[in-house]
Scaffold this motif. Structure first.
Motif, PDB file in Angstrom:
ATOM      1  N   PHE A 123       0.823  -1.210   0.000  1.00  0.00           N
ATOM      2  CA  PHE A 123       0.000   0.000   0.000  1.00  0.00           C
ATOM      3  C   PHE A 123       0.858   1.263   0.000  1.00  0.00           C
ATOM      4  O   PHE A 123       0.402   2.313  -0.439  1.00  0.00           O
ATOM      5  CB  PHE A 123      -0.938  -0.008   1.205  1.00  0.00           C
ATOM      6  N   HIS A 124       2.085   1.163   0.513  1.00  0.00           N
ATOM      7  CA  HIS A 124       2.991   2.312   0.469  1.00  0.00           C
ATOM      8  C   HIS A 124       3.520   2.529  -0.944  1.00  0.00           C
ATOM      9  O   HIS A 124       3.707   3.678  -1.377  1.00  0.00           O
ATOM     10  CB  HIS A 124       4.155   2.086   1.433  1.00  0.00           C
ATOM     11  N   ALA A 125       3.743   1.451  -1.665  1.00  0.00           N
ATOM     12  CA  ALA A 125       4.138   1.491  -3.079  1.00  0.00           C
ATOM     13  C   ALA A 125       5.353   2.377  -3.325  1.00  0.00           C
ATOM     14  O   ALA A 125       5.370   3.201  -4.245  1.00  0.00           O
ATOM     15  CB  ALA A 125       2.967   1.960  -3.945  1.00  0.00           C
ATOM     16  N   GLY A 126       6.372   2.213  -2.479  1.00  0.00           N
ATOM     17  CA  GLY A 126       7.608   2.957  -2.675  1.00  0.00           C
ATOM     18  C   GLY A 126       7.447   4.459  -2.615  1.00  0.00           C
ATOM     19  O   GLY A 126       8.210   5.205  -3.244  1.00  0.00           O
ATOM     20  N   GLY A 127       6.443   4.928  -1.887  1.00  0.00           N
ATOM     21  CA  GLY A 127       6.209   6.365  -1.766  1.00  0.00           C
ATOM     22  C   GLY A 127       5.123   6.885  -2.681  1.00  0.00           C
ATOM     23  O   GLY A 127       4.681   8.025  -2.544  1.00  0.00           O
ATOM     24  N   ASN A 128       4.657   6.071  -3.628  1.00  0.00           N
ATOM     25  CA  ASN A 128       3.610   6.505  -4.551  1.00  0.00           C
ATOM     26  C   ASN A 128       2.208   6.255  -4.012  1.00  0.00           C
ATOM     27  O   ASN A 128       1.222   6.734  -4.580  1.00  0.00           O
ATOM     28  CB  ASN A 128       3.770   5.779  -5.897  1.00  0.00           C
ATOM     29  N   GLY A 129       2.125   5.473  -2.941  1.00  0.00           N
ATOM     30  CA  GLY A 129       0.826   5.158  -2.352  1.00  0.00           C
ATOM     31  C   GLY A 129       0.603   5.921  -1.067  1.00  0.00           C
ATOM     32  O   GLY A 129       0.802   7.137  -1.005  1.00  0.00           O
ATOM     33  N   LEU A 130       0.202   5.199  -0.041  1.00  0.00           N
ATOM     34  CA  LEU A 130      -0.093   5.827   1.252  1.00  0.00           C
ATOM     35  C   LEU A 130       1.185   6.049   2.049  1.00  0.00           C
ATOM     36  O   LEU A 130       2.143   5.277   1.938  1.00  0.00           O
ATOM     37  CB  LEU A 130      -1.058   4.944   2.043  1.00  0.00           C
TER      38      LEU A 130
END
Length: 624
Positions: free
Chosen positions: A384-391
């Motif tokens: 969900f964090h997606a390498g900074g692109n998500g949450l």
């Protein structure tokens, strides 16, 4: 010449203000012509030079009339634009945009309206402020109307994910275009009340976007629940019962990846589609809602035991309460029962069957399975964090849903004694009578410890009850007795329950009966409590709960008194306790209760759950 002209036109417009002899557009055209005349021939002539001209005040009523009429025009235009958009199946407005044509059409209309007012170049700042305030109200009407249409239509498109994304993008685009309009109208230089109107509109649109994102995520809940169940089945198949050693971390990570396969397959397909179809702001809101659903569903289905027979547990609650309970976490049940008890006379031991509910399903997570689940949670967080692109990691780590799941997981593997100790230490308001009192009970409690062995003893004297509110059927019997239960750790092999004799048809019975409990020396009395029930005895049926009170021993430890028999008194208390209809618990209490309800082979756990979940039921009312 201007002075003479001004007098004539002023009086003429005052008459027209009363009778409105022309269309608003004709008054607007005359306004432009007067502005042209003044700017070209009068503005630099003494005594008018550097003065605020009068003519905007003459035309103010007619500009306001035009703005009022523009509301209806804009709303009609809006409905037509949305229906065309709907008929065309909400195509993107351009090759690179993710919103549809109706948003463009709506703001084209509003921009044209603002353009007309702007071209008036009103030289009177006070009148201009009033124009802007009135135009701000037009913007509010139009954009909220568009948002309402989207909310009404949205349920029809939640299954068509691309169209649902476009509708959410449309609301986000309203917010973007509103910000641009705010800047055109003056931005930070706008009058405070005008800025407040537009800022409140921005907040309203923000709320609408949150609602749509929540509804869309909820439509995926059933699919997520299926995958989480498959994930739980895979977790249950993980072998190994001992504590995980550092050398096993890699193996645990691999097993976590395998356990996550069903859920990640679903998320991978869905989130890839949303990433392509949603504005970045919309995507983040969807991610937040999906994160909450995934965490909550994992808590309900994997960590905490499911309620496999809710109908049994809620057999006396209303249908609406059943619908609420079907997807509630256990801590939500506290509010449910509170609401039901406040308005229902039919609730009878509504939670007394939790143990029966769980008997068909007993899954105890091993330390190995807990470690696998913790590794799986880390993987889900990274996804969900997606390498900074998500949450943001901060949002994920601090989300209440993750905290609740982690806390339940930490409690899940603890011993029954530890959980009961946690319960006694954290549940400080069980005796709340906010739902009303049903009587009171008088008890005396003395705490002692042996100076040599450290063995601790509790003497409890049940003195009397008073004003017991318990109706009986005509000719029926009421035989109240008092049951005293000692709650706390390390009591499996010790006496922990005492009941007085019953008294026939007395609503203020006297008992004067005593009991002695031994609690050993492992824990201090502050980790124990007395759970006191008044019940109606009947030979041929289960005893009915009249009322319950809880006395925590920590409250009387410091009230010391003298004693003999080589004992030192720790505390003494003689008090009247109000009786409530049930025990009140916070989220920790409900979580502990649900975890223990699963331990059907543990007599202490079964007894504890029955005590804490029992709710007073009202008998047929024919007062003695």
């Amino acid at each position: 010449m201007w002075s003479l002209f001004a007098v004539d036109i002023k009086y003429a417009l005052e008459e027209h203000e009363q009778h409105r002899l022309c269309k608003s557009s004709e008054y607007m055209n005359l306004h432009f012509k007067v502005k042209w005349l003044y700017n070209n021939y009068v503005t630099d002539v003494p005594p008018y030079k550097d003065q605020v001209p009068e003519y905007p005040a003459w035309f103010e009523p007619f500009v306001m009339q035009w703005l009022n009429e523009n509301d209806d025009v804009s709303l009609e235009y809006l409905n037509g634009a949305f229906q065309r958009d709907k008929k065309d199946e909400f195509p993107p407005s351009s090759e690179n945009s993710l919103f549809s044509n109706s948003v463009v059409d709506v703001f084209t209309q509003l921009t044209q309206c603002f353009g007309v007012v702007s071209k008036l170049e009103c030289p009177d700042p006070e009148i201009w402020k009033r124009f802007m305030k009135r135009f701000a109200k037009t913007i509010v009407k139009v954009l909220l109307a568009y948002a309402d249409i989207c909310k009404e239509e949205f349920p029809n498109y939640v299954r068509d994910e691309k169209k649902a994304c476009i509708l959410m993008n449309n609301i986000q685009q309203l917010r973007v275009q509103l910000e641009k309009m705010y800047e055109k109208m003056g931005g930070e230089k706008l009058e405070e009340d005008v800025a407040t109107i537009l800022n409140e509109l921005q907040a309203s649109l923000n709320t609408v976007l949150d609602e749509l994102a929540h509804k869309f995520a909820k439509s995926l809940e059933d699919r997520i629940a299926v995958k989480v169940k498959e994930m739980g089945d895979k977790l249950a198949a993980v072998k190994g019962s001992g504590q995980v050693q550092p050398a096993q971390r890699n193996a645990v990570a691999m097993e976590a990846d395998d356990v996550l396969v069903p859920l990640m397959d679903l998320l991978e397909d869905s989130l890839s589609l949303y990433a392509q179809s949603c504005e970045k702001t919309v995507l983040k809101r969807l991610l937040k809602e999906l994160w909450k659903i995934v965490m909550t569903t994992m808590e309900k289905s994997v960590v905490l035991p499911p309620m496999t027979d809710k109908a049994m547990m809620l057999r006396n609650l209303t249908t609406s309460a059943k619908n609420m309970a079907s997807n509630a976490k256990i801590e939500d049940m506290s509010r449910l029962f509170k609401n039901q008890l406040a308005g229902s006379k039919d609730v009878k031991n509504a939670m007394s069957n939790i143990m029966d509910i769980s008997k068909d399903f007993e899954r105890n997570l091993t330390p190995k399975q807990c470690a696998v689940l913790e590794a799986a949670l880390d993987t889900i967080k990274q996804y969900f964090h997606a390498g900074g692109n998500g949450l943001k990691k901060n949002f994920l780590d601090k989300s209440p849903e993750l905290k609740s799941l982690n806390y339940a997981l930490s409690l899940y593997t603890q011993t029954t004694d530890t959980l009961i100790k946690t319960f006694c230490m954290t549940q400080t308001c069980q005796g709340s009578t906010e739902e009303g009192t049903v009587g009171e009970i008088s008890i005396q409690v003395d705490l002692y410890t042996h100076p040599g062995t450290g063995e601790q003893r509790i003497n409890v004297k049940v003195v009397a009850a008073n004003d017991l509110r318990w109706p009986t059927t005509a000719g029926g019997m009421f035989r109240p007795f008092v049951e005293v239960n000692l709650i706390g750790p390390h009591l499996a092999e010790k006496k922990r329950k005492f009941a007085t004799k019953s008294k026939s048809n007395s609503w203020s019975p006297k008992y004067n009966e005593s009991v002695q409990f031994l609690i050993g020396s492992e824990e201090g009395p502050e980790n124990y409590e007395l759970h006191i029930c008044v019940k109606d005895y009947f030979f041929a049926r289960d005893d009915r709960l009249v009322g319950v009170a809880v006395l925590q021993l920590r409250d009387i430890v410091d009230q010391g008194s003298c004693a003999t028999w080589l004992k030192i008194a720790l505390g003494s208390c003689a008090t009247w306790l109000s009786l409530g209809k049930r025990c009140h618990m916070d989220e920790t209490g409900w979580t502990v209760l649900r975890i223990l309800s699963q331990r059907t082979n543990d007599d202490v756990a079964k007894e504890f759950v029955k005590l804490k979940s029992e709710v007073r039921g009202e008998p047929p009312i024919t007062q003695q």
